[in-house]
Structure formats: C-alpha cells, structure tokens
Scaffold this active site. Sequence first.
Site, short mmCIF file in Angstrom:
data_model
loop_
_atom_site.label_atom_id
_atom_site.label_comp_id
_atom_site.label_asym_id
_atom_site.label_seq_id
_atom_site.Cartn_x
_atom_site.Cartn_y
_atom_site.Cartn_z
N ASP A 162 -3.93 0.08 -4.27
CA ASP A 162 -4.51 1.24 -3.59
C ASP A 162 -5.16 2.13 -4.64
OD1 ASP A 162 -5.00 3.35 -1.56
OD2 ASP A 162 -3.55 2.20 -0.40
N HIS A 226 -10.11 2.03 -0.72
CA HIS A 226 -8.84 2.30 -1.42
C HIS A 226 -8.76 1.53 -2.73
CE1 HIS A 226 -6.88 4.90 1.47
NE2 HIS A 226 -7.20 4.08 2.47
N GLU A 290 -10.17 2.45 6.26
CA GLU A 290 -10.61 3.70 5.65
C GLU A 290 -11.59 3.49 4.49
OE1 GLU A 290 -6.82 6.54 6.66
OE2 GLU A 290 -6.65 5.36 4.81
C1 ACM Z 1 -3.62 2.95 7.14
O1 ACM Z 1 -2.66 3.65 7.51
N1 ACM Z 1 -4.61 3.49 6.46
C2 ACM Z 1 -3.69 1.53 7.43
#
Ligand code: ACM
Length: 491
Positions: A162, A226, A290
């Site tokens: 991440d 991410h 995201e």
């Molecule tokens: C997430 O909670 N962004 C998968």
Amino acid sequence: MYTHHTYKASELLVPIPRFIEDREGFFRLHPRIAIAAEKGFETTHQLALEVFGCKAGGEDILFKFQAGMEQEAYILTISKVQIVIKASTDEGAFRGLGTIRKLALLTGNQLPCCKVEDSPDFVWRGFMIDCSRHQFSIAFLKKLIDIASLFHLNRFHWHLTDDQGWRIPLDGWPKLASIAARRTELQYTDNRTYGRLYSKEEILDLQAYAHARHVLVVPEIETPGHASALLAAYPEFGCTGGPYETQDRWGIFDDVMCAGSNELLEFLSDAITQIAELFSSPYIHIGGDECPHTAWQECPRCQDRMRQLGLTDARFLQSWMTSKVCEMVHKAGKRPIGWDEVLEGTEHLGLPKDLIVMSWRGPEGGLEASKRGHQVIMCPNTAGCYFDYKHADSEEEMGNLGVSTLNQVSHFSCVPDSMQEQAKEQVLGAQGNLWTEQITTSRQAEYLLFPRLMLLAQQVWRPQEAERILAMRPILVQLCEALNLNCYRGE
Ligand code: ACM
Ligand code: ZN
C-alpha cells in the site's frame, strides 16, 4: 468457565452447526487419553495431538474415514467413552476438531455428549488484515489464523502492499527493502522509520502454519493505485518520475502506477511471477480500488497508451490495466481477485470472466458483478464487514471512518435479498476486513476483530437469525477469555 454439568453442547457452539442433538453425560478430555486417525487425516491427527497434549495409539478420540461426504463436512459423536469424527477429507476432520476444541475451552475439558452433523453453506469464509499500515508479527498472525480456524474460517487475505509500506520480498528489486518497506515517521523529527519486508522464510512458515489449519493465505499486491511505497523506490514507475515518498499520511493519493510505462509492466510481470511461486494460493488479489486518474490525464506516456488503444477516457485505461495484470496472473497459473472498482470503465475492453470481484463499497458491486457472470466475495463496508470501523458511534471508541455494530454483523447476509436466484450461485462467501491506519498494537487489532469476526463466521458457515447468534454473546466473550483475546464487550 461452566463449572456445573448443566450445559449442553447445543448452547455452546458458534458457528451453530447444521444439526446438533444433545445427549446424556460427559467425555473427560485429559492428557492420558489417546488419539487415532485413519489414513488421510495425518495433518489433523498431528494437530489434535499437539493441541490436547495427547499421545497416539488408542482410540479414545478417533478420526474415521467415511466415503461420500462433502469436502468440509464432518459428523462428530461424543459419547461418555469415545469421540468419533467422521469425514471424507482432512479438511472435514479439521472442522470437527475445531468444534471439539471450542467445547473443551468452554467446559474445562468436560465435553457434553452430543451428535453433530455439520457442513458450510459458503466456500469463502475469510478475514483480511492490512499489514502495510500496521505490520503485525508473524507470531500474532498465527494466533489470529489459529483462532479464525476454530470458527471454521478458511481464507486469510493478506494485504501486503500500500502507500505506507511494501511487505513482499522480491528478488532483483533491492529498493523494496531499503525504501518501499520503510516510511519516515513524520511525527518525529529524527528520521526514524517504520516497517520492513517480511522474509520469504516468514511467509513460508506462516503459510505452512495456516495450511495445517486449512486456512488458505491469499496475497494481495495493490495495482494500480495505493502505490506510493513502490513509486518511492522506483520513481520511473510513476507518471511524473517523482520524487515520491513511502507515505506516513493516510488517504488516497493521486500518484499511481503509470499505465503508459512498459518498465512498470515488466516489474509487475516479474513481481506476480515471484508471488505466484512464493504463495501456494491459487488466487492472487490484484487490488484495483481507489485509483484516481488525475496523473494519467496529464501524463504523455499514459495519453500515448490511450491513443494506441483508441481509448477516449482515462477510466477505460484502468480496465486495460486490470486486464493486463489479470493476464500476468493467468500466465503465472493463478486466478485474479479485484476490489469492486474493477467493474468501472469496462465499457470498451470488458474484463476477464474468471476475475473474482470483492464487493466492499456496499453490496452493489457484488450484485453487478454476479449479473455479469463473475464470482463474488462480499465484504460491504455498509453492512458490518469493515472491522476497522468503530464498534459504537462514540467519541470514546477506537476505530476509523465508520461504525460496524455487532447487531449489523449479526444481520449480515452474503446474499443480498435483491439478488436474482441465478446470480446467488456466484457468491463464494464473505470476509471481514481490518484496515490498520488507527492500530498501533495487536491488542487493539483483537479488540476490533472480536467478537465481530466470530459473528461473521456464523453467517458465512451457516446463516442464522441475528437474534439467535446475538444471544450467544456471553459464550463468545468466554471464548475470547479462554483464548487470551482482547474483545469488545459492549452492545
Ligand atoms: C478498500 O477499503 N479501499 C478496499
Ligand atoms: Zn503515466
């Protein structure tokens, strides 16, 4: 501990079995009893000897082969003189062992006689732990896996990369260890850093431990968003060339993997090949959530890529990335899983049919994916499956972003009411997710996970009326005590 011989097995078991009949009397479990197993149950036999501290050689407890049972099904008979677990597979035998262990923990080893016939409704019964934001020790992950397996959970989704830290060791990419795995802790002024890669030995050790408990370890490599930690180490994989940082702030960052970079694709291909070798899971989670497209809109390489592909919107580029990464996963002999954003921007290029969609922003992604023929794993943050959320809407509670009450988790259903009959078959199951921005210790993780994970375990094993499992809460608290787990005790 129940000290009177008044309890019944039917009052003690979560998940509540498919069928249970209470019988008269008790079986006393102690270190001098012996445990035997027929061929095929070696793994569970060994584990049973370890957890009960017993010897092999006699048939006080017997794991017995019975042909024709489902993969995870078991039949358990506890009489005053013998315990017999029948199953067709080691996995079935292991589920039976879990049921015995729970009874032993709750009763001080005075197991109430009973007959249990049990098997699950869903094959994916999981929990996700984010080890990027907070890096848990292998010892703690083992504790969680062992306890999860007692509740018949069988998937550990390991979130390993991440913005705030990369944890997967890969040969040939040394800056993953020196840069991507470490973030500078901005709250200090002396450049101290947090995090490291897990070693291959640790990863193999954890998998061996999990697989002995029939819990599959499913790795996640986040793409294309991410990705700050990776970009900090290898800035050429980003659109602007950096500099980037392994983030010490939380949120969604505009700097993502450059969809126009062939070097990035080569890295991903190598990374996925290595991950496929390191993890025996048939699945690799490829992230997909995201991912802002702002950098792609400004990037000459991304714009070139779009022109070559005839794409008019950066949203479509994400589905191209998804398909590219899925191709790599396929080439490595595995099956991809992605967060529900993978369904977006797919009007032009579509998606590989075998991509499993993980529905997190609500049930809608799962509904849409199942209509389109994808298999689905549910973990809607709107229906109790986000365990980083607070237990209660109070200033005093720890947790992040939202609230997942025990009541909500107890009402959770893997299959939304509005789902078409045919689409229901596409639902593999569900999982609870623990994101760890707000977590600094494993005790806090336990507090957020329990007893929510135990309630969810019921709804993925064999769905029950919420009221029935909520009524079992004193049992769950007792189990948490017996297992040395910190747990939430409020409403
Ligand atoms: C997430 O909670 N962004 C998968
Ligand atoms: Zn770019």
